[in-house]
Design a protein around this motif. Structure first.
Motif, mmCIF file in Angstrom:
data_model
loop_
_atom_site.group_PDB
_atom_site.id
_atom_site.type_symbol
_atom_site.label_atom_id
_atom_site.label_comp_id
_atom_site.label_asym_id
_atom_site.label_seq_id
_atom_site.Cartn_x
_atom_site.Cartn_y
_atom_site.Cartn_z
ATOM 1 N N GLN A 1 0.735 -1.070 -0.172
ATOM 2 C CA GLN A 1 -0.128 -0.041 0.175
ATOM 3 C C GLN A 1 0.842 0.997 -0.188
ATOM 4 O OE1 GLN A 1 -3.227 -0.372 2.978
ATOM 5 N NE2 GLN A 1 -3.723 -2.509 2.312
ATOM 6 N N ASP A 2 1.720 1.241 -0.815
ATOM 7 C CA ASP A 2 2.852 2.242 -1.022
ATOM 8 C C ASP A 2 2.678 3.199 -2.302
ATOM 9 O OD1 ASP A 2 5.130 4.100 -1.494
ATOM 10 O OD2 ASP A 2 6.552 2.623 -0.690
ATOM 11 N N PRO A 3 1.893 4.468 -2.294
ATOM 12 C CA PRO A 3 1.658 5.175 -3.368
ATOM 13 C C PRO A 3 2.942 5.652 -3.916
ATOM 14 C CG PRO A 3 0.816 6.447 -1.281
ATOM 15 C CD PRO A 3 1.320 4.875 -0.788
ATOM 16 N N GLU A 4 3.777 5.957 -3.245
ATOM 17 C CA GLU A 4 4.913 6.756 -4.040
ATOM 18 C C GLU A 4 5.653 5.689 -4.454
ATOM 19 O OE1 GLU A 4 5.604 9.836 -4.019
ATOM 20 O OE2 GLU A 4 3.713 10.005 -3.066
ATOM 21 N N ALA A 5 5.749 4.408 -4.080
ATOM 22 C CA ALA A 5 6.568 3.396 -5.074
ATOM 23 C C ALA A 5 5.616 3.114 -6.231
ATOM 24 C CB ALA A 5 6.635 2.204 -4.300
ATOM 25 N N ALA A 6 4.165 3.309 -6.105
ATOM 26 C CA ALA A 6 3.228 3.086 -7.306
ATOM 27 C C ALA A 6 3.664 4.219 -8.328
ATOM 28 C CB ALA A 6 2.083 2.961 -6.701
ATOM 29 N N ARG A 7 3.804 5.372 -7.887
ATOM 30 C CA ARG A 7 3.727 6.322 -8.916
ATOM 31 C C ARG A 7 5.202 6.265 -9.567
ATOM 32 N NH1 ARG A 7 2.018 11.488 -9.142
ATOM 33 N NH2 ARG A 7 0.721 11.021 -7.249
ATOM 34 N N SER A 8 6.239 5.834 -8.644
ATOM 35 C CA SER A 8 7.529 5.605 -9.385
ATOM 36 C C SER A 8 7.746 4.560 -10.324
ATOM 37 C CB SER A 8 8.604 5.371 -8.325
ATOM 38 O OG SER A 8 9.603 4.581 -8.775
ATOM 39 N N VAL A 9 7.002 3.455 -10.204
ATOM 40 C CA VAL A 9 6.679 2.456 -11.050
ATOM 41 C C VAL A 9 5.988 2.667 -12.337
ATOM 42 C CG1 VAL A 9 5.881 0.124 -11.707
ATOM 43 C CG2 VAL A 9 6.958 0.713 -9.392
#
Lengths: 253, 217
Positions: free
Chosen positions: B142-150
């Motif tokens: 549930q990590d939105p920052e990591a998702a944005r980076s991917v």
């Protein structure tokens, strides 16, 4: 939040039972013709709060209240006749509590006290109130039988009809379905949808799904404080406060 | 005061199932492109057959979500997790289908010499696999920052796809006999590029899950 005139404005409300503070700095507005649900664990102050709205706490010794409870702009603790207030703001309790008299007399009792004597007027009131409480069809052929012979769910609808008979403006409900089976519960919930067209409803409930189903606005109480207050959709979809989330998702309470 | 441990365990187990399905999908994509590069028709067949497992897994996880909704009556982030999972399953299943398409093209081209060495298409596959893996990690954490980076890495796939398109066009213009194979390669590149779009959807769902807000990357 959708704009609706507010029915109650509560500001900086503190309530003490002796030395014990049951409500702390409660500030919120209750919108007109909406269903407002009060949720929170036992002892959080939600029942105490709902009872301040028609001054039911006046009946308890050693209660001290500070702050404002404005009903249609008028401070009910300063300028209001309590009898008139409770006529305008009716209440339905957890356990159905019909009077030990006939169905008809249960409904006619309030209007009679408020001075209505005409038989035809009372007949109309009884019929209309029972219809509004979705009970008429089940009892119209036995209006003069004892109310205590009704089922629990019917008794609770009778209590709602009894409130409606004095033509209130607001209906307070303190866990109105906690003693009822699921079918009776869903009939009361359907009734709430109907009633909010005409009345402002405030309901205390321990049943999260019920709060989600019937209310437009939800207030979450914890230890006498309103932790979060807002649109029910928002509270159940994406609450702001982690304590709200923990409570509604059943992680504590 | 802690309760609903059983439900929390079920939600964790659900995430593990999503990761397992993700691993199958990654493998399918890797093997499809490997079969293409190595001209390994058996491996291509295994990718095509393996898609049945991915489809079954999608339905199993979907049923798990439905039962949890019915029995546990979730709200707030619990509910968002289940709704987001249902959506992510659809994207994973579609990526599995892209792998099957690639394996089918490989079989169609089997026996033909390739008009050029395959360089960019395997690179695209490596990027896509990495994105699937990291997007699912961000999802379960549930990590939105990591998702944005991917999701940001999707630009690399888009750029490679544009490059492959330009290159194939020159080959096909030079020699119309290469058009048939060129179109097949073009589709391969297109499917790998689409994989990135599905991963981006997963990343958007991760932000929704974590914040309750819909975003478009």
């Amino acid at each position: 939040m959708e704009e609706q005139p507010s029915k109650f404005r509560i500001k900086d409300l503190d309530l003490f039972y002796g030395d014990n503070q049951a409500l702390k700095d409660v500030t919120l507005e209750v919108r007109s013709h909406r269903v407002t649900a009060l949720i929170g664990p036992s002892g959080c102050g939600k029942s105490t709060f709902i009872r301040t709205l028609n001054r039911m706490n006046d009946l308890i010794d050693h209660v001290r209240i500070t702050g404002d409870v404005l009903y249609e702009g008028v401070n009910i603790y300063a300028d209001y006749d309590v009898i008139e207030l409770r006529k305008r703001i009716g209440m339905v309790f957890q356990k159905p509590n019909p009077f030990p008299m006939s169905i008809y007399e249960n409904i006619a009792y309030g209007p009679k006290i408020h001075g209505i004597t005409s038989k035809s007027l009372l007949d109309d009131l009884v019929e209309n109130s029972l219809k509004a409480a979705a009970l008429w069809e089940e009892v119209s052929d036995r209006l003069h039988k004892p109310a205590l012979g009704l089922s629990g769910g019917q008794q609770q609808r009778l209590c709602i009809a009894r409130v409606l008979a004095v033509e209130p403006d607001v209906v307070l409900m303190d866990e109105p379905t906690s003693a009822l089976d699921p079918i009776s519960t869903s009939r009361i919930e359907e009734l709430i949808f109907e009633l909010k067209k005409k009345y402002t409803i405030i309901i205390v409930t321990h049943n999260m799904q019920q709060a989600g189903r019937v209310s437009d606005t939800t207030a979450f109480f914890l230890n006498g404080v309103v932790v979060e207050y807002g649109d029910t959709e928002k509270i159940f979809f994406n609450p702001e406060d982690s304590r709200t989330e923990a409570y509604i998702s059943g992680r504590f309470g | 005061m802690y309760s609903r441990q059983h439900f929390d365990e079920a939600l964790d187990a659900l995430n593990q199932e999503v990761l397992t399905m993700g691993t199958l999908v990654e493998e399918a994509l890797r093997n499809a492109v490997k079969a293409l590069v190595d001209k390994d028709i058996d491996l291509a067949d295994r990718v095509i057959q393996g898609d049945t497992d991915i489809d079954r897994q999608q339905l199993d996880i979907e049923d798990t979500c439905t039962v949890l909704i019915a029995k546990e009556q979730p709200v707030a982030s619990d509910l968002r997790q289940l709704v987001a999972t249902l959506n992510v399953l659809g994207d994973l299943e579609r990526i599995g289908d892209q792998a099957v398409h690639i394996a089918e093209v490989m079989k169609r081209l089997y026996g033909e010499p390739y008009m050029k060495p395959l360089i960019d298409i395997p690179r695209m596959a490596v990027i896509a696999e990495g994105m699937i893996h990291d997007a699912l990690t961000a999802f379960v954490e549930q990590d939105p920052e990591a998702a944005r980076s991917v999701a940001g890495r999707d630009d690399q796939l888009d750029a490679l796809h544009a490059q492959v398109l330009r290159e194939l066009l020159t080959y096909m213009m030079e020699d119309p006999a290469k058009i048939s194979q060129g179109i097949n390669f073009l589709f391969l590149s297109r499917w790998l590029e689409r994989t990135g779009d599905h991963v981006t959807n997963i990343c958007e769902r991760t932000v929704f899950l974590a914040t309750g807000k819909h975003v478009t990357f």
